[in-house]
Design a protein around this motif. Structure first.
Motif, PDB file in Angstrom:
ATOM      1  N   GLN A  15      31.643 -18.927 -23.688  1.00  0.00           N
ATOM      2  CA  GLN A  15      30.353 -18.980 -22.979  1.00  0.00           C
ATOM      3  C   GLN A  15      30.504 -18.758 -21.475  1.00  0.00           C
ATOM      4  N   THR A  16      31.652 -19.186 -20.934  1.00  0.00           N
ATOM      5  CA  THR A  16      31.854 -18.987 -19.495  1.00  0.00           C
ATOM      6  C   THR A  16      31.970 -17.494 -19.213  1.00  0.00           C
ATOM      7  N   ILE A  17      32.696 -16.825 -20.094  1.00  0.00           N
ATOM      8  CA  ILE A  17      32.886 -15.382 -19.918  1.00  0.00           C
ATOM      9  C   ILE A  17      31.583 -14.646 -20.238  1.00  0.00           C
ATOM     10  N   LEU A  38      31.350 -18.543 -13.339  1.00  0.00           N
ATOM     11  CA  LEU A  38      32.768 -18.417 -13.698  1.00  0.00           C
ATOM     12  C   LEU A  38      33.629 -19.358 -12.863  1.00  0.00           C
ATOM     13  N   GLY A  39      34.589 -19.948 -13.523  1.00  0.00           N
ATOM     14  CA  GLY A  39      35.505 -20.840 -12.811  1.00  0.00           C
ATOM     15  C   GLY A  39      36.629 -20.051 -12.172  1.00  0.00           C
ATOM     16  N   GLU A  40      36.329 -19.478 -11.020  1.00  0.00           N
ATOM     17  CA  GLU A  40      37.329 -18.618 -10.385  1.00  0.00           C
ATOM     18  C   GLU A  40      37.280 -18.811  -8.874  1.00  0.00           C
ATOM     19  N   ALA A 100      47.224 -20.124 -18.626  1.00  0.00           N
ATOM     20  CA  ALA A 100      47.214 -21.409 -19.338  1.00  0.00           C
ATOM     21  C   ALA A 100      46.441 -21.297 -20.641  1.00  0.00           C
ATOM     22  N   LYS A 101      45.532 -20.343 -20.706  1.00  0.00           N
ATOM     23  CA  LYS A 101      44.774 -20.159 -21.952  1.00  0.00           C
ATOM     24  C   LYS A 101      45.726 -19.811 -23.088  1.00  0.00           C
ATOM     25  N   GLN A 102      46.674 -18.919 -22.806  1.00  0.00           N
ATOM     26  CA  GLN A 102      47.641 -18.598 -23.859  1.00  0.00           C
ATOM     27  C   GLN A 102      48.576 -19.783 -24.121  1.00  0.00           C
ATOM     28  N   TYR A 124      34.393 -30.934 -22.851  1.00  0.00           N
ATOM     29  CA  TYR A 124      35.733 -30.340 -22.949  1.00  0.00           C
ATOM     30  C   TYR A 124      35.656 -28.914 -22.414  1.00  0.00           C
ATOM     31  N   TRP A 125      36.801 -28.354 -22.073  1.00  0.00           N
ATOM     32  CA  TRP A 125      36.789 -26.944 -21.654  1.00  0.00           C
ATOM     33  C   TRP A 125      36.517 -26.065 -22.881  1.00  0.00           C
ATOM     34  N   VAL A 126      35.668 -25.099 -22.666  1.00  0.00           N
ATOM     35  CA  VAL A 126      35.049 -24.292 -23.725  1.00  0.00           C
ATOM     36  C   VAL A 126      36.045 -23.765 -24.776  1.00  0.00           C
ATOM     37  N   CYS A 174      39.084 -32.371 -14.471  1.00  0.00           N
ATOM     38  CA  CYS A 174      38.417 -31.841 -15.672  1.00  0.00           C
ATOM     39  C   CYS A 174      37.506 -30.650 -15.357  1.00  0.00           C
ATOM     40  N   ASN A 175      37.671 -29.623 -16.142  1.00  0.00           N
ATOM     41  CA  ASN A 175      36.671 -28.566 -16.247  1.00  0.00           C
ATOM     42  C   ASN A 175      35.897 -28.910 -17.502  1.00  0.00           C
ATOM     43  N   PRO A 176      34.600 -29.240 -17.454  1.00  0.00           N
ATOM     44  CA  PRO A 176      33.624 -28.923 -16.415  1.00  0.00           C
ATOM     45  C   PRO A 176      33.155 -30.101 -15.554  1.00  0.00           C
ATOM     46  N   LEU A 371      24.480 -29.080 -17.564  1.00  0.00           N
ATOM     47  CA  LEU A 371      24.898 -27.705 -17.312  1.00  0.00           C
ATOM     48  C   LEU A 371      25.982 -27.712 -16.243  1.00  0.00           C
ATOM     49  N   ARG A 372      26.729 -26.601 -16.197  1.00  0.00           N
ATOM     50  CA  ARG A 372      27.840 -26.547 -15.256  1.00  0.00           C
ATOM     51  C   ARG A 372      27.535 -25.599 -14.104  1.00  0.00           C
ATOM     52  N   ILE A 373      27.772 -26.105 -12.896  1.00  0.00           N
ATOM     53  CA  ILE A 373      27.653 -25.280 -11.699  1.00  0.00           C
ATOM     54  C   ILE A 373      29.046 -25.124 -11.117  1.00  0.00           C
TER      55      ILE A 373
HETATM   56  N1  GLU Z   1      38.311 -21.253 -16.927  1.00  0.00           N
HETATM   57  C1  GLU Z   1      37.292 -20.522 -16.243  1.00  0.00           C
HETATM   58  C2  GLU Z   1      35.957 -21.120 -16.569  1.00  0.00           C
HETATM   59  O1  GLU Z   1      35.883 -22.134 -17.210  1.00  0.00           O
HETATM   60  C3  GLU Z   1      37.388 -19.040 -16.464  1.00  0.00           C
HETATM   61  C4  GLU Z   1      36.735 -18.477 -17.689  1.00  0.00           C
HETATM   62  C5  GLU Z   1      37.538 -18.617 -18.912  1.00  0.00           C
HETATM   63  O2  GLU Z   1      38.752 -18.399 -18.858  1.00  0.00           O
HETATM   64  O3  GLU Z   1      36.948 -18.969 -19.925  1.00  0.00           O
HETATM   65  O4  GLU Z   1      34.972 -20.591 -16.150  1.00  0.00           O
END
Ligand code: GLU
Ligand code: PMP
Length: 397
Positions: A15-17, A38-40, A100-102, A124-126, A174-176, A371-373
């Protein structure tokens, strides 16, 4: 005829992407959208890191590197773990991946069998949720409250552990939610985890350097759980290196070997040039990156000030990362024309249409009331986005 596997059909898009893709498309078609989705980090990679990469090209680090990463990078990571986290991981216990995703995907695929339960404190992170599903595991969501800064207590963790529990995945910072677990809280969680030797934990510490409170605490520093914890970290956030693709784990040796095998069949190592850059980044004093943290803190306070003036937005004080996760359930039931707001998703759609601001619905993180900002944007952009959100929310009746 549909030739796609069940596996991919059952996988949701990140969803973030998805939100950032949508806002990019709108921007390309000439619509003035502000994306806070986007978390960037909006900073360039520091020059000393880029210089190391350029040198790496000239020195021909252009061949296939060893799957888990060059030995000198893994040694630099080992020193970083000791220096910053008081963690003892030998180079053999470290696997470097394309982000880190991988790293997380490797660990989930190496540990979760169909039917295993994986505990996910929400928000939790998506990607945790879908990676668990991809492995055939059953995500077990543990809800949290904004009043407790969206954190689980040891009792809540214990209540959700069953004979099928294989893994707990959480991030601190924590993200988010931007929450931090302090060392006392991690010690309490450790006592529960240590009693359940059949479970492992992924401690995702990728936002380590964006901590507004003080010293980062690592779960694996609690000796009683060291053998059960995989510490995940990476360079994307703390060093503004999202596009370089570099994440890593420190893990029990048996698991590091399994991840090496998994990665050897799926992607091989991350780029050798990235690895040379990573050594320079990790060998620098972490305080070199403080300028980003200082900027993020100022922006957090700016966004919080505005949000607290908008009726229906309830916030806590996020102490790290670069996200705010307001509870917006106070707006549920409100209408705009024939649209009724009844979830984070509804409000995000409304704000995208009406305010031209892209955010990510709480549903993506298991918390539909929020929601996340992402405030990884300049102060001018954040001011404008807040103004737009304020005006749009006023139109809800
Ligand atoms: N981790 C970032 C986010 O949560 C980048 C997008 C992703 O890798 O899903 O927005
Ligand atoms: N974990 C968390 C909590 C994140 O926010 C991200 C950001 N995308 C990642 C892992 C993955 O980061 P990367 O793959 O860029 O290292």
């Amino acid at each position: 005829m549909n030739l796609l596997s069940d596996r991919i059909q059952n996988l949701s898009e990140s969803q973030t992407i998805a939100m950032s893709k949508k806002s990019r498309e709108m921007q390309e078609s000439g619509i003035d959208v502000i994306s806070l989705s986007l978390g960037e980090p909006d900073f360039n990679t520091p020059d000393f890191i880029k210089d190391a990469a350029k040198k790496g090209i000239d020195e021909n680090f252009t061949y296939y590197p060893p799957i888990a990463g060059y030995k000198d990078l893994r040694e630099a990571i080992s020193r970083k773990f000791k220096r910053d986290n008081n963690l003892d991981y030998s180079a053999e216990q470290i696997v470097v991946s394309t982000g880190a995703k991988q790293s997380i995907a490797n660990v989930v695929l190496c540990t979760v069998n169909p039917g295993d339960e994986v505990l996910l404190p929400a928000p939790y992170w998506v990607s945790y949720f879908d990676l668990v599903k991809l492995a055939g595991g059953t995500p077990i969501v543990i809800p949290t409250q904004i009043d407790n800064d969206f954190k689980i207590t040891a009792e809540e963790l214990e209540q959700h552990i069953t004979a099928k529990t294989k893994l707990l995945i959480f991030s601190s910072p924590c993200n988010p939610s931007g929450s931090l677990y302090g060392s006392n809280e991690l010690a309490s969680l450790s006592r529960v985890i240590a009693k359940n030797k059949g479970m492992l934990v992924i401690s995702d510490e990728i936002y380590e350097l964006i901590n507004f409170e003080g010293k980062h605490a690592s779960l694996a520093a609690n000796q009683e759980v060291y053998d059960q914890v995989v510490t995940v970290n990476g360079l994307s956030k703390g060093f503004a290196m999202t596009g370089w693709r570099c994440g890593y784990i420190g893990a029990p040796l048996w698991l590091a070997k399994a991840c090496d095998k998994m990665q050897g069949q799926i992607t091989s190592a991350t780029s050798g040039i990235t690895q040379r850059a990573a050594i320079a980044a990790l060998e620098a004093a972490p305080s070199e990156m403080n300028y980003m943290k200082t900027a993020f803190l100022k922006r957090r306070d700016l966004v919080l000030k505005h949000l607290n003036e908008i009726e229906g937005f309830v916030t806590n004080l996020p102490k790290g990362a670069f996200y705010i996760f307001p509870n917006i359930s106070g707006l549920f039931g409100k209408k705009y024309g024939d649209q009724t707001i009844s979830s984070g998703q509804d409000l995000c759609v409304f704000l995208l249409q009406e305010a031209r601001v892209a955010l990510v619905p709480g549903e993506a993180f298991g918390s539909p009331q929020c929601l996340r900002i992402s405030y990884a944007a300049s102060e001018e952009v954040l001011e404008e986005a807040m103004k737009r959100i304020k005006n749009a929310v006023q139109k809800l009746k």
